[in-house]
Design a protein around this motif. Structure first.
Motif, PDB file in Angstrom:
ATOM      1  N   GLY A   1     -40.478  83.786  32.119  1.00  0.00           N
ATOM      2  CA  GLY A   1     -39.523  83.562  32.270  1.00  0.00           C
ATOM      3  C   GLY A   1     -39.179  81.895  32.670  1.00  0.00           C
ATOM      4  N   ARG A   2     -40.248  81.698  33.362  1.00  0.00           N
ATOM      5  CA  ARG A   2     -40.246  80.097  33.782  1.00  0.00           C
ATOM      6  C   ARG A   2     -40.133  78.878  33.125  1.00  0.00           C
ATOM      7  NH1 ARG A   2     -42.283  81.428  38.333  1.00  0.00           N
ATOM      8  NH2 ARG A   2     -44.336  81.513  38.282  1.00  0.00           N
TER       9      ARG A   2
ATOM     10  N   ALA B   1     -39.702  75.868  28.183  1.00  0.00           N
ATOM     11  CA  ALA B   1     -39.479  75.583  26.061  1.00  0.00           C
ATOM     12  C   ALA B   1     -37.987  75.024  25.982  1.00  0.00           C
ATOM     13  CB  ALA B   1     -40.131  77.151  25.966  1.00  0.00           C
ATOM     14  N   SER B   2     -36.661  76.673  26.383  1.00  0.00           N
ATOM     15  CA  SER B   2     -35.532  75.653  25.915  1.00  0.00           C
ATOM     16  C   SER B   2     -35.467  74.386  26.649  1.00  0.00           C
ATOM     17  CB  SER B   2     -35.052  77.513  26.844  1.00  0.00           C
ATOM     18  OG  SER B   2     -33.622  76.583  26.393  1.00  0.00           O
ATOM     19  N   ASP B   3     -35.705  74.642  26.975  1.00  0.00           N
ATOM     20  CA  ASP B   3     -35.137  72.764  27.772  1.00  0.00           C
ATOM     21  C   ASP B   3     -35.518  71.791  26.528  1.00  0.00           C
ATOM     22  OD1 ASP B   3     -33.377  74.335  30.107  1.00  0.00           O
ATOM     23  OD2 ASP B   3     -34.985  73.563  31.866  1.00  0.00           O
ATOM     24  N   ARG B   4     -37.027  71.897  26.209  1.00  0.00           N
ATOM     25  CA  ARG B   4     -37.415  70.964  25.628  1.00  0.00           C
ATOM     26  C   ARG B   4     -37.106  71.292  23.982  1.00  0.00           C
ATOM     27  NH1 ARG B   4     -43.012  73.215  27.057  1.00  0.00           N
ATOM     28  NH2 ARG B   4     -43.053  71.816  29.765  1.00  0.00           N
TER      29      ARG B   4
END
Length: 106
Positions: free
Chosen positions: A36-37, A42-45
């Motif tokens: 999850g972290r 990855a979503s932020d990147r």
């Protein structure tokens, strides 16, 4: 074997099976948290990269601006001009940062 023996056997098998599933889920919990972290990072990147792509798309005025679609001689001349300009700027910066006594050596 009487009927209550079968009930106890099935009850024991159910309890052991539930304990095994609970143990496997307990061991799976920390890797799931780490996943999850990692997915959040990855979503932020990905959002940063998408923003950069949007910024670059706004700079690109037309599809004809792409170097792939231009004539090779034009692109070669633009590259040569850019190299000449950057070399001149670098030489000017180098000259500006040199001490005065270096000019007498040239």
């Amino acid at each position: 074997m009487p009927w209550w023996g079968w009930v106890l056997l099935w009850l024991a098998l159910t309890v052991v099976g539930a304990a095994y599933v609970a143990w496997r889920l307990w061991r799976l919990w920390s890797p799931l948290k780490a996943l999850g972290r990692e997915l959040a990072q990855a979503s932020d990147r990905l959002s940063e990269i998408e923003q950069r792509v949007r910024d670059l798309e706004s700079e690109l005025r037309d599809v004809d601006d792409l170097a792939v679609l231009q004539h090779p001689a034009v692109v070669r001349q633009q590259r040569a001009d850019l190299r000449r300009r950057t070399r001149a700027e670098r030489a000017a910066r180098r000259h500006a940062h040199r001490p005065d006594w270096v000019d007498h050596v040239d």
